[in-house]
Design a protein around this motif. Structure first.
Motif, PDB file in Angstrom:
ATOM      1  N   ARG A  58      85.184  29.845  52.617  1.00 28.61           N
ATOM      2  CA  ARG A  58      84.610  28.515  52.374  1.00 28.61           C
ATOM      3  C   ARG A  58      85.627  27.428  52.691  1.00 28.61           C
ATOM      4  O   ARG A  58      85.285  26.342  53.142  1.00 28.61           O
ATOM      5  N   ARG A 113      85.497  26.129  56.384  1.00 30.52           N
ATOM      6  CA  ARG A 113      84.283  25.556  56.983  1.00 30.52           C
ATOM      7  C   ARG A 113      84.517  24.159  57.543  1.00 30.52           C
ATOM      8  O   ARG A 113      83.927  23.792  58.545  1.00 30.52           O
ATOM      9  N   LEU A 146      79.985  37.108  56.647  1.00 28.37           N
ATOM     10  CA  LEU A 146      79.976  35.750  56.099  1.00 28.37           C
ATOM     11  C   LEU A 146      80.769  34.809  57.017  1.00 28.37           C
ATOM     12  O   LEU A 146      80.374  33.680  57.256  1.00 28.37           O
ATOM     13  N   ARG A 201      78.693  34.043  59.942  1.00 28.17           N
ATOM     14  CA  ARG A 201      77.621  33.106  59.574  1.00 28.17           C
ATOM     15  C   ARG A 201      78.159  31.680  59.441  1.00 28.17           C
ATOM     16  O   ARG A 201      77.519  30.735  59.889  1.00 28.17           O
ATOM     17  N   TYR A 202      79.336  31.527  58.840  1.00 25.31           N
ATOM     18  CA  TYR A 202      79.899  30.181  58.707  1.00 25.31           C
ATOM     19  C   TYR A 202      80.243  29.593  60.073  1.00 25.31           C
ATOM     20  O   TYR A 202      80.039  28.404  60.322  1.00 25.31           O
ATOM     21  N   CYS A 221      75.232  34.390  52.526  1.00 22.18           N
ATOM     22  CA  CYS A 221      75.357  35.654  53.262  1.00 22.18           C
ATOM     23  C   CYS A 221      74.010  36.309  53.513  1.00 22.18           C
ATOM     24  O   CYS A 221      73.929  37.366  54.118  1.00 22.18           O
ATOM     25  N   ALA A 236      77.940  39.365  49.781  1.00 19.25           N
ATOM     26  CA  ALA A 236      79.195  39.033  50.450  1.00 19.25           C
ATOM     27  C   ALA A 236      79.647  37.591  50.239  1.00 19.25           C
ATOM     28  O   ALA A 236      80.614  37.173  50.850  1.00 19.25           O
TER      29      ALA A 236
END
Lengths: 416, 106
Positions: free
Chosen positions: A124, A127, A365, A368-369, B43, B48
């Motif tokens: 995070r 990002r 993850l 995805r970010y 996620c 996750a």
């Protein structure tokens, strides 16, 4: 296509359950790689489990069976390698991956420590950087109006954000050649593999050097993996392979997924408009792209030594099972109208492009970010994205186990 | 129409969102599709990201056991986890959860 005469014993000496159909098709033939859909259909239509005669492995393209084989570690293991060749035997095209291709209990321990390094908290924190880099690159391509979304946008973006995330520096000129080799090496020892190796061979030592301790960016994930090794949390000598696995697994696949998302979005103006109005749902397009054209198309498991049952048939022990995620992700038993790209489809996140179960992609993850940042930057700035006239027949690179666009010419109309 | 159960989320500002959730959907999916602020699901339900963290407000509901991975992931939640913490992607709507109330951390 399907051999109707079942055989009692295969040429490899495997006693084949007569209920298992034999498929005499080559999933790695050029024409199948160029157009995989007839093969995927034949694989699914033959039954939940088939015997791929040419390679001497079981295979499935059914969603439910694939999910089961991925997730049940009491029947299926990764210890023989997740590629087609057996890492325990001479002639394997790949080194053992000490994160994945190990016993379940070792995997659990390693993965749990790995998750501390690649934690959602750490991700995070990145990002903002992804957003800034995505904005900058979208800005650059917009000045041109027409651009190649693969070469001018997705590749440079991932190349910009991903290596520093892993904590390494990599030669941008040669890096894509390694992905070609990597994903060819998951398949058979064929001309595609040999060609990819020949193209990259002289750069291999330099590439491998990028993952060594002395080349880690201080404070990065790679450096932390070496620290974990020093602390005894990872076995001696494994950090190098972990850094390499993280990089290899997350680079070409993310490029492929973003490329195919943009290919579909450039042909669905209504979807683009909806996403512009709902940018927080941008990842729906990434997920649906991963389902629709799964980048990593086949992974493997090995049956436990005593053999097991699957989907009503008997599997012999210590045999490889090819799990065609790309076929399962279009299995009509699971998906309504599977050929359509539909970001509002039911159960979209169930797709198997990241795998399933304990080995589900550890970098999902992060991917995805990264994807979300680029898609959102594009949605903010681009009113209309269209396939350029010469991009109508988008073609894919010929790689044994990865489906990724060779190019994607588009035009973009900047938002007012 | 598939069968549904009623689920309520109490948001950080004490506002309540109540929705009919189809059986089989995860409570993370349900929160996202009902725009429950604070439940994100970055996620996609893969265990996750810990961005679907909720506190189970109501007593007496039989919830699935917390797996080791869920326990590990809860440590990465933005608001520190407590005894009543769950990752809502791990809770599927079943008839026995009709009327459950979840609190969104904030």
């Amino acid at each position: 296509m399907t051999d109707t005469n079942t055989i009692a014993q295969t040429s490899e000496g495997v006693a084949l359950d007569p209920r298992i159909p034999v498929l005499d098709l080559d999933p790695y033939a050029d024409e199948v790689i160029d157009n995989p859909y007839p093969f995927q259909k034949a694989l699914r239509d033959a039954g939940p489990v088939v015997w791929l005669k040419q390679y001497g492995v079981y295979a499935t393209g059914h969603f439910e069976t694939a999910q089961e084989a991925f997730s049940d570690e009491t029947r299926f293991l990764c210890t023989a390698g997740v590629g087609l060749t057996d890492i325990r035997k001479p002639g394997s095209l790949r080194d053992k991956n000490p994160l994945m291709e190990v016993e379940p209990e070792i995997h659990r321990r390693v993965r749990s420590n790995m998750m501390k390094i690649m934690s959602p908290v750490a991700l995070r924190g990145m990002r903002e950087r992804f957003d800034a880099r995505a904005d900058a690159i979208v800005d650059t391509v917009l000045q041109r109006g027409g651009f190649d979304a693969v070469h001018d946008l997705v590749e440079p973006y991932i190349l910009d954000v991903f290596p520093p995330t892993v904590g390494i520096t990599i030669d941008p000129e040669t890096v894509l050649l390694f992905g070609d080799l990597n994903f060819n090496a998951n398949g058979p020892f064929n001309d595609l593999y040999r060609g990819a190796l020949a193209r990259v061979e002289k750069h291999l030592p330099a590439f491998e050097d990028s993952f060594r301790r002395e080349n880690m960016i201080p404070g990065g994930m790679g450096a932390q993996m070496y620290e974990y090794e020093d602390k005894g949390l990872f076995d001696e000598g494994t950090a190098f392979a972990f850094v390499r696995v993280l990089f290899r697994g997350g680079f070409d696949t993310t490029i492929a997924g973003l490329g195919s998302a943009l290919l579909q979005l450039s042909q669905q103006p209504d979807t683009w408009a909806w996403l512009r109005a709902n940018p927080d749902r941008a990842l729906l397009a990434f997920d649906e792209a991963l389902r629709h054209i799964s980048p990593f198309r086949v992974s493997h498991r090995v049956t436990i030594p005593e053999g097991c049952e699957l989907a009503g048939v008997r599997l012999e022990g210590d045999q490889k099972m090819a799990i065609f995620m790309a076929a399962a992700n279009r299995d009509p038993r699971k998906w309504e109208n599977p050929e359509a790209f539909d970001i509002h489809r039911e159960g979209l996140n169930d797709h198997l492009a990241f795998g399933h179960g304990a080995h589900k992609c550890i970098g999902l993850l992060l991917a995805r970010y990264e994807a979300e940042a680029l898609l959102k930057a594009m949605l903010r700035r681009i009113e209309r994205l269209e396939l350029a006239a010469d991009g109508a027949a988008a073609n894919y690179k010929r790689i044994n186990t990865l489906r990724t666009l060779a190019a994607l010419p588009v035009t973009a109309e900047e938002a007012a | 129409m598939s069968e549904t159960i009623t689920v309520t989320w109490i948001l950080a500002d004490e506002q309540r969102v109540t929705a009919a959730v189809p059986l089989g959907h995860s409570l993370m999916e349900a929160a996202v599709s009902n725009n429950v602020t604070g439940v994100i699901g970055d996620c996609g339900g893969a265990l996750a990201c810990a961005t679907c963290h909720v506190f189970v407000e109501s007593d007496g509901f039989e919830l699935p056991e917390v797996s080791r991975t869920e326990e590990e992931m809860l440590e990465f939640a933005e608001v520190p986890a407590e005894d009543r913490s769950r990752l809502s992607c791990q809770i599927k709507a079943v008839p026995g959860l009709d009327g459950i109330v979840l609190r969104v951390p904030g």
